[in-house]
Design a protein around this motif. Structure first.
Motif, PDB file in Angstrom:
ATOM      1  N   ALA A 107       6.934   2.758   9.791  1.00 32.65           N
ATOM      2  CA  ALA A 107       5.530   2.690   9.378  1.00 32.65           C
ATOM      3  C   ALA A 107       5.321   3.406   8.041  1.00 32.65           C
ATOM      4  O   ALA A 107       4.602   2.906   7.159  1.00 32.65           O
ATOM      5  N   LYS A 108       5.963   4.564   7.872  1.00 27.61           N
ATOM      6  CA  LYS A 108       5.789   5.318   6.629  1.00 27.61           C
ATOM      7  C   LYS A 108       6.503   4.643   5.459  1.00 27.61           C
ATOM      8  O   LYS A 108       5.977   4.606   4.338  1.00 27.61           O
ATOM      9  N   VAL A 109       7.705   4.122   5.701  1.00 26.90           N
ATOM     10  CA  VAL A 109       8.410   3.409   4.632  1.00 26.90           C
ATOM     11  C   VAL A 109       7.621   2.159   4.237  1.00 26.90           C
ATOM     12  O   VAL A 109       7.485   1.837   3.051  1.00 26.90           O
ATOM     13  N   SER A 110       7.079   1.469   5.229  1.00 27.25           N
ATOM     14  CA  SER A 110       6.282   0.274   4.957  1.00 27.25           C
ATOM     15  C   SER A 110       5.073   0.608   4.101  1.00 27.25           C
ATOM     16  O   SER A 110       4.761  -0.100   3.132  1.00 27.25           O
ATOM     17  N   ALA A 111       4.412   1.709   4.428  1.00 25.83           N
ATOM     18  CA  ALA A 111       3.247   2.114   3.646  1.00 25.83           C
ATOM     19  C   ALA A 111       3.642   2.420   2.205  1.00 25.83           C
ATOM     20  O   ALA A 111       2.928   2.053   1.261  1.00 25.83           O
ATOM     21  N   ALA A 112       4.774   3.088   2.027  1.00 29.06           N
ATOM     22  CA  ALA A 112       5.246   3.417   0.681  1.00 29.06           C
ATOM     23  C   ALA A 112       5.585   2.153  -0.098  1.00 29.06           C
ATOM     24  O   ALA A 112       5.262   2.028  -1.293  1.00 29.06           O
ATOM     25  N   MET A 113       6.243   1.199   0.542  1.00 25.29           N
ATOM     26  CA  MET A 113       6.617  -0.047  -0.132  1.00 25.29           C
ATOM     27  C   MET A 113       5.397  -0.915  -0.427  1.00 25.29           C
ATOM     28  O   MET A 113       5.304  -1.553  -1.478  1.00 25.29           O
ATOM     29  N   GLN A 114       4.439  -0.942   0.502  1.00 25.20           N
ATOM     30  CA  GLN A 114       3.215  -1.708   0.278  1.00 25.20           C
ATOM     31  C   GLN A 114       2.427  -1.131  -0.894  1.00 25.20           C
ATOM     32  O   GLN A 114       1.853  -1.877  -1.695  1.00 25.20           O
ATOM     33  N   ALA A 115       2.406   0.208  -0.986  1.00 24.72           N
ATOM     34  CA  ALA A 115       1.675   0.842  -2.085  1.00 24.72           C
ATOM     35  C   ALA A 115       2.290   0.478  -3.429  1.00 24.72           C
ATOM     36  O   ALA A 115       1.577   0.361  -4.439  1.00 24.72           O
ATOM     37  N   ARG A 116       3.584   0.280  -3.459  1.00 25.55           N
ATOM     38  CA  ARG A 116       4.270  -0.014  -4.723  1.00 25.55           C
ATOM     39  C   ARG A 116       4.350  -1.514  -5.009  1.00 25.55           C
ATOM     40  O   ARG A 116       4.162  -1.946  -6.142  1.00 25.55           O
ATOM     41  N   TYR A 117       4.620  -2.315  -3.974  1.00 25.97           N
ATOM     42  CA  TYR A 117       4.904  -3.736  -4.192  1.00 25.97           C
ATOM     43  C   TYR A 117       3.891  -4.684  -3.558  1.00 25.97           C
ATOM     44  O   TYR A 117       3.992  -5.900  -3.745  1.00 25.97           O
ATOM     45  N   GLY A 118       2.961  -4.140  -2.779  1.00 26.69           N
ATOM     46  CA  GLY A 118       1.958  -4.985  -2.150  1.00 26.69           C
ATOM     47  C   GLY A 118       2.557  -5.985  -1.181  1.00 26.69           C
ATOM     48  O   GLY A 118       3.504  -5.676  -0.454  1.00 26.69           O
ATOM     49  N   ASP A 119       2.033  -7.211  -1.201  1.00 26.57           N
ATOM     50  CA  ASP A 119       2.457  -8.229  -0.239  1.00 26.57           C
ATOM     51  C   ASP A 119       3.780  -8.896  -0.596  1.00 26.57           C
ATOM     52  O   ASP A 119       4.174  -9.874   0.045  1.00 26.57           O
ATOM     53  N   GLN A 120       4.483  -8.366  -1.590  1.00 30.87           N
ATOM     54  CA  GLN A 120       5.786  -8.933  -1.933  1.00 30.87           C
ATOM     55  C   GLN A 120       6.881  -8.512  -0.946  1.00 30.87           C
ATOM     56  O   GLN A 120       7.975  -9.070  -0.979  1.00 30.87           O
ATOM     57  N   VAL A 121       6.594  -7.514  -0.112  1.00 34.84           N
ATOM     58  CA  VAL A 121       7.620  -6.992   0.784  1.00 34.84           C
ATOM     59  C   VAL A 121       7.163  -7.039   2.244  1.00 34.84           C
ATOM     60  O   VAL A 121       5.975  -7.056   2.544  1.00 34.84           O
ATOM     61  N   MET A 122       8.149  -7.040   3.109  1.00 33.35           N
ATOM     62  CA  MET A 122       7.945  -6.946   4.552  1.00 33.35           C
ATOM     63  C   MET A 122       8.960  -5.933   5.067  1.00 33.35           C
ATOM     64  O   MET A 122      10.155  -6.061   4.809  1.00 33.35           O
ATOM     65  N   VAL A 123       8.502  -4.909   5.772  1.00 34.05           N
ATOM     66  CA  VAL A 123       9.374  -3.858   6.277  1.00 34.05           C
ATOM     67  C   VAL A 123       9.387  -3.891   7.797  1.00 34.05           C
ATOM     68  O   VAL A 123       8.335  -3.982   8.434  1.00 34.05           O
ATOM     69  N   ASP A 124      10.566  -3.815   8.380  1.00 31.52           N
ATOM     70  CA  ASP A 124      10.684  -3.797   9.838  1.00 31.52           C
ATOM     71  C   ASP A 124      11.960  -3.039  10.203  1.00 31.52           C
ATOM     72  O   ASP A 124      12.705  -2.593   9.325  1.00 31.52           O
ATOM     73  N   PHE A 125      12.220  -2.898  11.503  1.00 29.84           N
ATOM     74  CA  PHE A 125      13.424  -2.205  11.948  1.00 29.84           C
ATOM     75  C   PHE A 125      14.079  -2.972  13.086  1.00 29.84           C
ATOM     76  O   PHE A 125      13.459  -3.793  13.770  1.00 29.84           O
ATOM     77  N   CYS A 126      15.368  -2.690  13.281  1.00 29.98           N
ATOM     78  CA  CYS A 126      16.117  -3.277  14.386  1.00 29.98           C
ATOM     79  C   CYS A 126      17.088  -2.236  14.906  1.00 29.98           C
ATOM     80  O   CYS A 126      17.262  -1.168  14.321  1.00 29.98           O
ATOM     81  N   MET A 127      17.722  -2.542  16.035  1.00 24.40           N
ATOM     82  CA  MET A 127      18.726  -1.666  16.623  1.00 24.40           C
ATOM     83  C   MET A 127      20.048  -2.424  16.742  1.00 24.40           C
ATOM     84  O   MET A 127      20.058  -3.620  17.074  1.00 24.40           O
ATOM     85  N   ARG A 128      21.140  -1.734  16.496  1.00 25.00           N
ATOM     86  CA  ARG A 128      22.451  -2.370  16.634  1.00 25.00           C
ATOM     87  C   ARG A 128      22.730  -2.726  18.080  1.00 25.00           C
ATOM     88  O   ARG A 128      23.323  -3.771  18.370  1.00 25.00           O
ATOM     89  N   TYR A 129      22.338  -1.846  18.993  1.00 29.83           N
ATOM     90  CA  TYR A 129      22.525  -2.093  20.426  1.00 29.83           C
ATOM     91  C   TYR A 129      21.154  -2.011  21.098  1.00 29.83           C
ATOM     92  O   TYR A 129      20.357  -1.142  20.772  1.00 29.83           O
ATOM     93  N   GLY A 130      20.911  -2.907  22.043  1.00 27.61           N
ATOM     94  CA  GLY A 130      19.614  -2.902  22.706  1.00 27.61           C
ATOM     95  C   GLY A 130      18.576  -3.648  21.901  1.00 27.61           C
ATOM     96  O   GLY A 130      18.886  -4.528  21.096  1.00 27.61           O
ATOM     97  N   ASN A 131      17.321  -3.274  22.107  1.00 27.42           N
ATOM     98  CA  ASN A 131      16.189  -3.970  21.494  1.00 27.42           C
ATOM     99  C   ASN A 131      15.398  -3.054  20.570  1.00 27.42           C
ATOM    100  O   ASN A 131      15.355  -1.848  20.795  1.00 27.42           O
TER     101      ASN A 131
END
Length: 353
Positions: A107-131
C-alpha cells in the motif's frame, strides 16, 4: 490504483469488430516468500509441501527426498510449525504477520509510485508459496493492461532458494500468457545506500530506547547449506558486506557487531556461526546484554517473531543472558519504503517518463 476493472477501449482506426484493449501501463509486482492460509494441519501441510518440494530449496533427488517428505516430515511438521504460527498469528485479520506487513508495504509503495507516476503504474504483491500466487497476480496485471512488469523479490540478498525461485515462478507465469509483457527482475539491494541507511536508523532507534546499551549487535541472517556457497551462491558474501556497511555507517568497531546465520535444517553443515549457539556463547563469555537484528528479512515473519524472539532468546537466557533486544525488521517503516521505491525507480529506467 488501476486494476483489471479499468475500462478497455478499441484502438484508434481499428475496425468495429476489433477486440478492446486496456490502456498500457507498467506493473510493479512485489514478491515475498509466502504464508500458510491458516495454522491448522491441512493448510500447514499444503504450504510446507509446496515449499519443501521446491528443488531450489531442497535439491536432493526427488526419489530420495519425496518419500521422506510425504511419509515422515509432513506427518509431523505441520503440527509443530502450526503451533509456532499460532503463537504469532494476527487473529484480528486472520492471517500471518508476514501477510499483514506485506499488504502494508504494498500500500505504501503503491502510494509512492502513484504520487510520482499517476495511473501509469499498477502495484501489487504475490507470494512464492501459498496465496496470492505469482501466476494469479501476473494474470491480473496482464488483464489490467500491463505491457511491462517489474518483478521485485523482497530479498535484499540474492540466494538461489529465495530470489531465484521467486524469479522462476514469475517466468513460469509468463509462459502461460498469450501476449507476453516485457519483463525485468530486480537485482539484490543488499548494499544500496538507502537500504543501509534504513537499517542503521532502525538500530539507532532501538539502541536509544534500550535501558542499557547492548554490548554487541548480532546480525542474524537466514542460513543455507555451506555447499551452496561452494557451488557459487553469493548470499554469504552479500550478507557479510551488509554487516560491514552498517558497521561503517554507525561508526562502530569490529567488537560491537557480528554476523551469524539461523534456521538450520537437515543433516548438512550450514553457514556458521549458528545464531542459536552463538548467542549462548556470548552469554557464557559475559556478554549478558545483546541486541539481534535480521537484515535478510524485509518483513517480520515466523523466523523472526518466533525463532529469534522466542527460541534464540531462550537459548541466550538459559546460558546466563540477561537483556535481549530484538530489533524488528524494516517492515513498512518510511525509510524502508523510501529505499524500496528508489530501487524500483532505478530498475524502471526508460519505461516511464
Amino acid at each position: 490504483m488501476l486494476d483489471a476493472t479499468t475500462p478497455a477501449q478499441r484502438p484508434t482506426h481499428a475496425p468495429n469488430d476489433h477486440p478492446k484493449v486496456k490502456t498500457e501501463r507498467v506493473g510493479i509486482l512485489l514478491a515475498n516468500l509466502g504464508t500458510p492460509d491458516a495454522y491448522t494441519y491441512w493448510p500447514m501441510r499444503r504450504y510446507l509441501n509446496e515449499f519443501l518440494s521446491d528443488r531450489r530449496v531442497i535439491d536432493y533427488s526427488p526419489w530420495k527426498w519425496q518419500p521422506l517428505l510425504q511419509l515422515i516430515i509432513l506427518s509431523k511438521r505441520p503440527f509443530t510449525s502450526g503451533a509456532a504460527y499460532k503463537s504469532i498469528w494476527n487473529e484480528e485479520q486472520g492471517e500471518s504477520p508476514l501477510m499483514t506487513i506485506t499488504k502494508d508495504q504494498t500500500a505504501k509503495v503503491s502510494a509512492a509510485m502513484q504520487a510520482r507516476y499517476g495511473d501509469q503504474v499498477m502495484v501489487d504483491f504475490c507470494m512464492r508459496y501459498g496465496n496470492p500466487s505469482t501466476k494469479s497476480k501476473v494474470r491480473a496485471m496482464v488483464e489490467a493492461g500491463c505491457r511491462k512488469i517489474l518483478f521485485f523479490p523482497l530479498y535484499p540478498h540474492y540466494a538461489g532458494a529465495t530470489s531465484a525461485t521467486a524469479n522462476d515462478a514469475f517466468f513460469r507465469a509468463l509462459m502461460d500468457e498469450k501476449w507476453q509483457p516485457s519483463a525485468r527482475t530486480v537485482d539484490p539491494y543488499f548494499d544500496h545506500p538507502l537500504y543501509i541507511e534504513a537499517l542503521a536508523q532502525s538500530i539507532e532507534r532501538a539502541y536509544a530506547k534500550a535501558p542499557k546499551r547492548p554490548e554487541i549487535l548480532v546480525m542474524s541472517y537466514h542460513g543455507m547449506p555451506e555447499r551452496y556457497l561452494m557451488e557459487g551462491d553469493p548470499y554469504h558474501c552479500q550478507c557479510q558486506k551488509t554487516t560491514r556497511l552498517v558497521k561503517e555507517r554507525l561508526g562502530w568497531g569490529d567488537t560491537e557487531i557480528t554476523t551469524t546465520f539461523q534456521s538450520v535444517f537437515g543433516p548438512e553443515e550450514w553457514l556458521k556461526p549458528y545464531t542459536v549457539k552463538h548467542v549462548a556463547e556470548l552469554a557464557k563469555q559475559g556478554k549478558t546484554n545483546i541486541a539481534v537484528a535480521a537484515p535478510a528479512f524485509s518483513a517480520d515473519c515466523i523466523e523472526t517473531l518466533e525463532e529469534i524472539n522466542e527460541e534464540i532468546k531462550e537459548s541466550f537466557e538459559e546460558a546466563g543472558g540477561e537483556h535481549f533486544t530484538y530489533i524488528p525488521c524494516l517492515n513498512d517503516d518510511d525509510a524502508h519504503i523510501k529505499a524500496l521505491s528508489a530501487v524500483i525507480e532505478e530498475n524502471m529506467g526508460g519505461w516511464l517518463e
